[in-house]
Write a protein that holds these residues in place. Sequence first.
Motif, PDB file in Angstrom:
ATOM      1  N   GLY A   1       0.789  -1.211   0.000  1.00  0.00           N
ATOM      2  CA  GLY A   1       0.000   0.000   0.000  1.00  0.00           C
ATOM      3  C   GLY A   1       0.825   1.266   0.000  1.00  0.00           C
TER       4      GLY A   1
ATOM      5  N   ASN B   1      -5.239   6.468   1.115  1.00  0.00           N
ATOM      6  CA  ASN B   1      -4.588   5.176   1.255  1.00  0.00           C
ATOM      7  C   ASN B   1      -5.030   4.293   0.098  1.00  0.00           C
ATOM      8  N   VAL B   2      -4.091   3.704  -0.601  1.00  0.00           N
ATOM      9  CA  VAL B   2      -4.402   2.765  -1.673  1.00  0.00           C
ATOM     10  C   VAL B   2      -3.538   1.527  -1.475  1.00  0.00           C
TER      11      VAL B   2
ATOM     12  N   TYR C   1      -8.950   1.653  -2.244  1.00  0.00           N
ATOM     13  CA  TYR C   1      -8.433   2.967  -1.889  1.00  0.00           C
ATOM     14  C   TYR C   1      -9.472   3.705  -1.046  1.00  0.00           C
TER      15      TYR C   1
ATOM     16  N   GLU D   1       0.347   5.259   1.406  1.00  0.00           N
ATOM     17  CA  GLU D   1      -0.448   6.150   2.246  1.00  0.00           C
ATOM     18  C   GLU D   1       0.156   7.546   2.184  1.00  0.00           C
TER      19      GLU D   1
END
Length: 816
Positions: free
Chosen positions: A652, A672-673, A696, A654
Amino acid sequence: MKFFVTLLAAFLAISFAQAQSSGSVTGKMVDQETNRPLPFGSVALYKSQDSTLVNGTLTDDAGNFKFENIPAVPYYVEAQYIGYRKKRFNFPVSGQSTVSQTIALQADTQTLQQVNVQGERQTVDNKIDRQVYRADKFINSQGGTAVDVLKNTPSVTVDSEGGITLRGSSGFLVLVNGKPVQTDPALILNQIPANSIENVEVITSPSARFDPDGKGGIINITTKTAQAGQRSFSANIQGGLPSLYTYDNLNKPVRFGADATFSMRSAKWDVTVSGNYFRNDIAGRRVGDVNTTIGNRFTSFPSVGERSFIRYNYTGRASATYTPNENNAFSAGFYTGFRSQSRRADIVYDNTKTDLVTGDVIGRISYFNSNIARKTSAITLGNLDYSHTFSNKSLLTVSGLFEKADLDGLTTNANLRMPDRQTVLQNTRNPSQNPLNAYRLKADYAVTVGKGKLETGYQYRNQVQQGNFQYLDQNLETGAFVVVPQFSSTTKVLNEIHSVYGQYSAKTGKLEYIGGLRYEYATRAFTAGNQETRNLNLSNLFPSLNVQYAISKTLRAKAGYSKRVQRSTNNELNPFPEREHSETLESGDPNILPEFIDLSEIGLIKDFDKGNLFVTLYNQRIKNVVNRVNSVYNDTILNRIYTNAGLATSWGLEAGTTLNLTKAWQVYAGGNVYRYQIKGALFNNAVIVNTSSMVYSINANTTVRLSPTFQVQATLNYLSKRITAQGEDSRFIIPGASAKKTFLKGRMTATLQWQNIDLGMLGTNQQRITTFGRNFYTTTNYIQETDIFLLNLSYTFNQTSKKARLPASEFGEKEF
């Protein structure tokens, strides 16, 4: 692993600095004209050679201060008090000498005039292992709970069912003022009033001195206290305007609340007492469709009806710290909270059975299902701590923590024939008790070694949770409720954990680091009904390392690693099916294994004139990942089973930023993804799992200060569609707006909140959850209330003590 063991051994091998001649400095801060003591003023000690800050302190009630065990080198002291001119003086310290000095400060006639200074603190403060969010920056959370504050951070998401995840993970540890809580995080976070919160700390790379529990990391809630030398009282009341939409629910939602906090802080005492009551109902409905296939029989039962909540909680909290002298401190804390949530699902089902070979309808019935699930939690926490500072400035802390949680539930489930809804087809009850009792004893020691700090400690934890789950079916002829053994059970899980840790932290030039190792020996004993007790013994190392490097004055790079564990709950272990809803059964696996997690991250932090920016790339690797999966139990019931599903990985990115676009306009945004993937097998390799998805989320707000006493804020919380092990969850969006006005020189604040903005256009506060398998399909759209208006009034009264009529210390507020 060898790297971290070697690193810890290197830290522990650092020799203690050789003792050298030292002295002490004592003094008193007074007003130059009246010779009156100035309590809680700030005194800073610097080395004359390079102006390095050695130590800082606040004067006591009588204006006295003291520095002990300082090496024999030249120093200078800076003393300051708001409303007075700063003063500096030099002095030498020779071996075993004591220097005494009276500091007489001259009043500054300019600064003594009333000055109104306004400035905007940043929303987020980035540290080596965490992000610190200031709760008062999120106007939309005022009058709510800790959950309302948390959902504004980029790391945390909250879905339509109230499920809380940290970087996509539902398992995380909650600390309240640094004290761990073993109860379900959602229970405690829904009890803490947002108005009492100072900061929320999201610790994404915890060090070895923290418990390794929680695969997502740690959330620490710090509550407000009074400034030095002050007494403070604040009170808040909240009321909700009538609902715009009631969805034809049986009861109209009720929303109101109040909380109050009193704090007192002197040189020896720091006391805080607070309490609150919070009622927050919500209206709603659900629309669903389920079908199953068993042989040649296809069963479809679409449904529609009410799904509403009656929710309230109340809490009480008290804490006290007594510092009789500079070497000893005693502290005690007490927290009690009660939360009740009653979920009503009054649903109409149309059940149709079809023969797949002939296409003929072989059965059809419509019925009304009234399902009310009431869950309550009564949580009590208590702690007692003692700390002692030795002559070499090392610190020993001994503490005990007790936790008791009574978790009860009662589900009533009645099926009535349509359309009259008078004939009872089935009537059941599900009473349950699932209490938790836990305590821990720990000792920690910290000492300066070289240029850093060495910390070590031991902890013993004991946690017992006993469950009693019953399923009662009414005999329609006699009216008596009879226990159904198939769906009734008792459980007991006992966890005992011994742990020791060591970690070393230091700052050398531009480099700051924390490295450590924790060892745990954990035993788990689980008993279900009359089955033989299942024992699990684990011996594990939990290394951690955090590094931060200042590339320049405004740019920092950091990296972190932490190994974690997610321990299994009573529900996940219970092999007996529980039936709390007409459509589902739920059971666990008594042999389920804990999840072990490797957390890694690397990031950049940039500070600039008008704000800051942080970006973090992270990875989670979860072994023995636990999933809840569905299978067909019969025509109209799905069986939900907790089981280990294999290996899960998550990559991820962020990011978050605070931008002060103008003096009156600030923007905060976090996102966030991540890509989540599970590889494994279910039901003894009968079902192979290999799924992945991109997820996300966006949490953002913008604040405009229209005048010194009036500001407005718009917020947006968005969570994208997510692929699950057996289906998908739709996107979830929550816009909001708030207007805040202060009166009486800032003592009173009125806030009008517009929550869940929709206006019939955005699909706000609704989420469709879909699951499917070889022989079943289920989809349900949960639609909850939108366009909610709340009014919150706050009053704060700060009264400094007679000995501290003057403003509090500026140095103390910055450094301590």
